[in-house]
Write an enzyme that holds these catalytic residues in place. Sequence first.
Site, PDB file in Angstrom:
ATOM      1  N   GLY A  13     -22.349 -61.829  15.578  1.00 52.15           N
ATOM      2  CA  GLY A  13     -23.658 -61.407  15.109  1.00 52.15           C
ATOM      3  C   GLY A  13     -23.741 -59.987  14.589  1.00 52.15           C
ATOM      4  O   GLY A  13     -24.824 -59.522  14.252  1.00 52.15           O
ATOM      5  N   GLN A  14     -22.608 -59.282  14.507  1.00 53.23           N
ATOM      6  CA  GLN A  14     -22.657 -57.927  13.964  1.00 53.23           C
ATOM      7  C   GLN A  14     -22.881 -58.010  12.462  1.00 53.23           C
ATOM      8  O   GLN A  14     -22.144 -58.683  11.747  1.00 53.23           O
ATOM      9  CB  GLN A  14     -21.359 -57.160  14.260  1.00 53.23           C
ATOM     10  CG  GLN A  14     -21.420 -55.708  13.818  1.00 53.23           C
ATOM     11  CD  GLN A  14     -20.152 -54.916  14.147  1.00 53.23           C
ATOM     12  OE1 GLN A  14     -19.151 -55.471  14.589  1.00 53.23           O
ATOM     13  NE2 GLN A  14     -20.218 -53.620  13.924  1.00 53.23           N
ATOM     14  N   HIS A  17     -22.775 -49.900  17.169  1.00 49.41           N
ATOM     15  CA  HIS A  17     -24.130 -49.643  17.637  1.00 49.41           C
ATOM     16  C   HIS A  17     -24.416 -50.450  18.887  1.00 49.41           C
ATOM     17  O   HIS A  17     -23.925 -51.550  19.062  1.00 49.41           O
ATOM     18  CB  HIS A  17     -25.171 -49.924  16.550  1.00 49.41           C
ATOM     19  CG  HIS A  17     -25.145 -51.305  15.975  1.00 49.41           C
ATOM     20  ND1 HIS A  17     -24.176 -51.715  15.080  1.00 49.41           N
ATOM     21  CD2 HIS A  17     -25.976 -52.350  16.149  1.00 49.41           C
ATOM     22  CE1 HIS A  17     -24.411 -52.973  14.727  1.00 49.41           C
ATOM     23  NE2 HIS A  17     -25.499 -53.389  15.369  1.00 49.41           N
TER      24      HIS A  17
END
Length: 117
Positions: free
Chosen positions: A96-97, A103
């Site tokens: 899901g990056q 971050h």
Amino acid sequence: MSTTEADCIFCRIVAGEIPATVVHRTATTVAFRDANPQAPTHVLVVPRTHVANAAELADVEPGTMSDLVTAAAAVAHEDGLGSDYRLVFNTGAGAGQTVFHAHLHLLGGRSLAWPPG
């Protein structure tokens, strides 16, 4: 996927080139509200240094990895979350990056289901 500093949205937020609701800054981190929040508190804590993901950050700047968690805890306190919050790193597109600048997601302010995703 590779992102360079010049085209990285988070690098541009850190540099002040793109507006964001910044809620916390340190010498090594910047924390800002997510533009598409998934919880009442959804803050992204990013290193000022451009690295692709959490694993790379832990390898090249382990102290900054710790700083991300410390900054997230400070924001959680400032937002009145107490000790009830979630910290999430997504590493790689399959996880899901979508922005390839390390971050940390700080999520809280409501009950969060487990397992996520």
